[in-house]
Every structure is written in C-alpha cells, then in structure tokens.
Scaffold this active site. Sequence first.
Site, PDB file in Angstrom:
ATOM      1  N   TYR A 164      -7.478  10.611   5.367  1.00 57.23           N
ATOM      2  CA  TYR A 164      -7.503  11.433   6.581  1.00 57.23           C
ATOM      3  C   TYR A 164      -8.411  12.609   6.273  1.00 57.23           C
ATOM      4  O   TYR A 164      -8.107  13.404   5.374  1.00 57.23           O
ATOM      5  CB  TYR A 164      -6.100  11.953   6.909  1.00 57.23           C
ATOM      6  CG  TYR A 164      -5.077  10.859   7.152  1.00 57.23           C
ATOM      7  CD1 TYR A 164      -5.017  10.197   8.375  1.00 57.23           C
ATOM      8  CD2 TYR A 164      -4.158  10.496   6.159  1.00 57.23           C
ATOM      9  CE1 TYR A 164      -4.075   9.200   8.608  1.00 57.23           C
ATOM     10  CE2 TYR A 164      -3.222   9.505   6.380  1.00 57.23           C
ATOM     11  CZ  TYR A 164      -3.177   8.858   7.608  1.00 57.23           C
ATOM     12  OH  TYR A 164      -2.257   7.877   7.824  1.00 57.23           O
TER      13      TYR A 164
ATOM     14  N   PRO B 167      -1.924   6.688  18.031  1.00 58.79           N
ATOM     15  CA  PRO B 167      -2.033   5.907  16.784  1.00 58.79           C
ATOM     16  C   PRO B 167      -2.051   6.768  15.519  1.00 58.79           C
ATOM     17  O   PRO B 167      -2.263   6.258  14.437  1.00 58.79           O
ATOM     18  CB  PRO B 167      -3.357   5.144  16.965  1.00 58.79           C
ATOM     19  CG  PRO B 167      -4.127   5.878  17.990  1.00 58.79           C
ATOM     20  CD  PRO B 167      -3.165   6.685  18.813  1.00 58.79           C
TER      21      PRO B 167
ATOM     22  N   LYS C  40       2.770   3.746  14.263  1.00 57.55           N
ATOM     23  CA  LYS C  40       4.176   3.359  14.469  1.00 57.55           C
ATOM     24  C   LYS C  40       4.358   2.255  15.518  1.00 57.55           C
ATOM     25  O   LYS C  40       5.404   1.629  15.574  1.00 57.55           O
ATOM     26  CB  LYS C  40       4.990   4.571  14.944  1.00 57.55           C
ATOM     27  CG  LYS C  40       5.072   5.710  13.967  1.00 57.55           C
ATOM     28  CD  LYS C  40       6.004   5.399  12.846  1.00 57.55           C
ATOM     29  CE  LYS C  40       6.145   6.527  11.862  1.00 57.55           C
ATOM     30  NZ  LYS C  40       6.375   6.064  10.507  1.00 57.55           N
TER      31      LYS C  40
ATOM     32  N   HIS D  58       0.847  -1.185   0.000  1.00 53.08           N
ATOM     33  CA  HIS D  58       0.000   0.000   0.000  1.00 53.08           C
ATOM     34  C   HIS D  58       0.888   1.242   0.000  1.00 53.08           C
ATOM     35  O   HIS D  58       1.856   1.295   0.745  1.00 53.08           O
ATOM     36  CB  HIS D  58      -0.883   0.001   1.252  1.00 53.08           C
ATOM     37  CG  HIS D  58      -1.949   1.038   1.186  1.00 53.08           C
ATOM     38  ND1 HIS D  58      -3.248   0.742   0.836  1.00 53.08           N
ATOM     39  CD2 HIS D  58      -1.909   2.361   1.373  1.00 53.08           C
ATOM     40  CE1 HIS D  58      -3.965   1.850   0.831  1.00 53.08           C
ATOM     41  NE2 HIS D  58      -3.167   2.853   1.151  1.00 53.08           N
TER      42      HIS D  58
ATOM     43  N   TYR E 218       6.679   8.740   7.201  1.00 53.86           N
ATOM     44  CA  TYR E 218       5.390   8.044   7.282  1.00 53.86           C
ATOM     45  C   TYR E 218       5.604   6.531   7.188  1.00 53.86           C
ATOM     46  O   TYR E 218       4.996   5.761   7.931  1.00 53.86           O
ATOM     47  CB  TYR E 218       4.519   8.543   6.136  1.00 53.86           C
ATOM     48  CG  TYR E 218       3.083   8.072   6.122  1.00 53.86           C
ATOM     49  CD1 TYR E 218       2.233   8.316   7.199  1.00 53.86           C
ATOM     50  CD2 TYR E 218       2.557   7.396   5.010  1.00 53.86           C
ATOM     51  CE1 TYR E 218       0.901   7.903   7.168  1.00 53.86           C
ATOM     52  CE2 TYR E 218       1.244   6.995   4.965  1.00 53.86           C
ATOM     53  CZ  TYR E 218       0.422   7.245   6.056  1.00 53.86           C
ATOM     54  OH  TYR E 218      -0.893   6.838   6.013  1.00 53.86           O
TER      55      TYR E 218
END
Length: 388
Positions: free
Chosen positions: A198, A290, A294, A68, A385
């Site tokens: 998001y 969250p 990570k 992804h 990221y």
Amino acid sequence: MLILGAGPAGLTLGNLLHASGIDCVVLERATRPQVQARSRAGFLAANTVRILERHGLAEGLRLRGREHATCEFRTEDGRFRLDYGSLGRGERHTVHPQHELVTDLLTHYLDRGGRAYFGTEALTVRDADGTRPTVTVREADGRTGTWRSRYVAGCDGRHGAARRSIPPGAVRRHHLDHGLSWLGLLAEAPPSLDAVAYAVHRRGFAGHMARTPEVTRYYLQCERGTSPDAWSEDRIWDELALRMRAAEYGPLRRGRIAHRAVVDLASDVLEPLRHGALLLAGDAASLLSPSAAKGANLAVLEAELLAGALIDDLRHGRPEGLAGYSARCLAHIWRAQEFSQWMLRLLHGAPGPADESSFHDALRRSRLASLATSRSCQDWFAEHYVGV
Ligand code: RFL
C-alpha cells in the site's frame, strides 16, 4: 428454491442447499465462460477457507491457492512491513483468484447434478411478501418466462434484480460515497514484491496485490470521472513506479495491462437483508469499498448462514433461523464496513476543503505511525485484516 446470480454467494448457497437435498435452480444473466472469466477478488480470509473446507468445496484452493501473510506500507515517512500471520490471531490469507473460486464452485455444483441456467436475466421479483414469489426472466433466446418458488435468494450483486424489486421504504439503505476513485488494473506480470503493498503518496494511493505467479493486481487512485482508457500503459507504469517509490525500494515488473476498470469507492448496507420471501446475500446485501478486500469473503459467510437457515426451515420446519438471518449477517457486515472505512482513512486523506483535508492528512500519518510502532495496534489490524 431460486437463486439469482452465480457469483461466490449464489454458488456457495447452491452447493450447500443441493448437498442437503433441497431442489434449487441458479439463474445467471451472463454466459458460463463470462462467469468463469470475471477477475475481481483474490484474497480469501482464513474463515472463508474454513467454510469451504467444512463443505468439501476447498479442493481447488488447496491445490492452487497460496498462503499469504505479509503487507508493506510505503509512505512519505519511509516503509514498514507487517507479518500479519504472526500477529493478532495468527491467521493468513489464501490467494486464490475469484474467477478460479467461482469455477471451482460451479464445477462442483454442476458435476453433482445442480441446475443452473446461463444467459437468463432476472427482471423482477414479484409477490415476495406472499408465500409464492415469482421471478420474471429474460431467457437466453430473448423470450420472457416466469419461475416460482417458496423462497428467492438475491445473490445477483449490486445492480441485480433483487435490490431493484424491493419496494421503496420496505428496507433501509445506508449509503456512503467515499468521493474517491481507483483505477483497478490486472497486469500480465509477476508480482513485484512478496507482499501486498500500500503506497501513500501526495499524488494519490497506489496498491500492489499478487494474484498468480503471472498476474498482479494494481490500483491507482484517480480523479472521479476518469475514463478507464484515459491512461496509456506507459503512464500507468510510470505513475505506479513513482507512487510506489520504485527508485528507492526496487523496480516494478512491468507487463501488458490485461484489464482495467475505474471503481468509484462507495459502501452501502441494506437493512434488513430480507423482504418477505426474498433473502439477500453478498453484494446484493451490502457493498464494501475494496480497500480491505472483504466483499467475496462476506459473500461466502452470508451464503453459509443463509443455507443453514433455509435448511432448518425447509427440511426441519424450523423457521427461527431465517427470522434471525439478517441480524446475524448485519453484525458481521458492520464490522467489515468499519474496518474497510478505517483502511480507507489509512490510505487516503479525505476529499474536502483544504484545511479539513490537511487535518485528515495529519490524522492519516499519525494512524500509520501507530500501526508501524504499536504492537497492540498491529494485533488489532491483523485480526480485522484477515478476519470476517
Ligand atoms: P457477484 O460476484 O457480483 O455475482 C453476482 C452474479 O449475479 C449475476 N447477475 C444476475 N443474474 C441474473 N439476473 C440478474 N438480473 C443479474 N444481475 C447480476 C452476475 O452476472 C454475477 O454473476 O456477487 P457476489 O456473489 O455477491 O460476490 C461478491 C464479490 O464478487 C465482491 O464482493 C468482490 O469481488 C469484492 N472484491 C473483493 N472482495 C474480496 O473479498 N477480496 C478482494 O480482494 C476483492 N477485490 C473486489 C476486489 C471487487 C472489485 N470490484 C468489482 C470493484 C477487486 C475489485 C476490482
């Protein structure tokens, strides 16, 4: 060697030590079916995959994991996508739900003769400052027992016995309560889009993350103190659709909400990650919000570093690795904390007095605008990221 906890940290460590011929035992409070059913993380960093591959632990994720590399931001100013697999270092996530990773690690460990006791709750770790620490446990039948070993690995998460057993003042706890809460949801529904989404909305944050072709994780920012059952399924889907601007960008694929939990966003780091013979890894060592996914990745990284240091000490009589274990992990942990904090400020204003929060809100919009338009900002984002 005693390992408390059969999560990603404890099971990675158990596998690595067992493969090196070090006698170890995993003590786990929950039953085996409970451990294998706990749904949490899903996005594994490229480095996590490399670690698992290096030690022959990646078979399951190679078979069932999916690559992804796209995320989408939806805001009051429109939407934009980042194909982060072609930015920064060009790395991608592998989507492999945490309960499947845990099942893979546990099966691998037990099939090779690794020892684990389920339904066995560690109560305290005593004499960690000596050379023979003792773990008192409540066993599955309710009786108490004791285990002794040269070292104890505290991989029993944020509420475990390892943290509790460290005397006050022996290690420092850096703690930050972000004052924000998310309702975390697992929906029995296919993902609604081919990207992590998001959504920043004046009613609060909403998030969308694929887990499997049939299951999707969603998040909804909620008031602190909200009960997980306070929202009906209809209200959840309506609110998700509103915040994700489904009317403009496409409908959400609805389904039964199979699991829900409210997460109060907080972060902490223990320093050092060691009290004598008690060594901490994973959530027991550091808790991350969250926001940047990570936690499980750090848990695997720390377990590999700890395994290397323990093998050096126990097999080769070289204790230097253990002496440096905490400092090595802390360098990674603080970078992950910094990025998680940055993500949080990208997705939320800050709670607080109205004038301050409007200031933070304007900063958030500016940060998103930089991410949408600046290639160097996008490269930085992509590197952090996907990386740990
Ligand atoms: P775990 O997974 O909590 O495992 C600890 C184990 O210890 C057991 N235990 C005990 N055993 C014996 N005696 C005791 N006294 C014990 N107390 C506890 C527990 O039963 C359990 O089996 O810790 P570990 O191994 O350190 O792994 C950490 C990760 O689980 C955690 O950081 C992640 O789940 C965080 N996280 C995410 N991380 C990611 O990298 N990517 C993600 O996408 C992501 N999504 C998430 C998340 C965490 C979430 N929650 C829990 C807030 C999504 C959510 C909703």
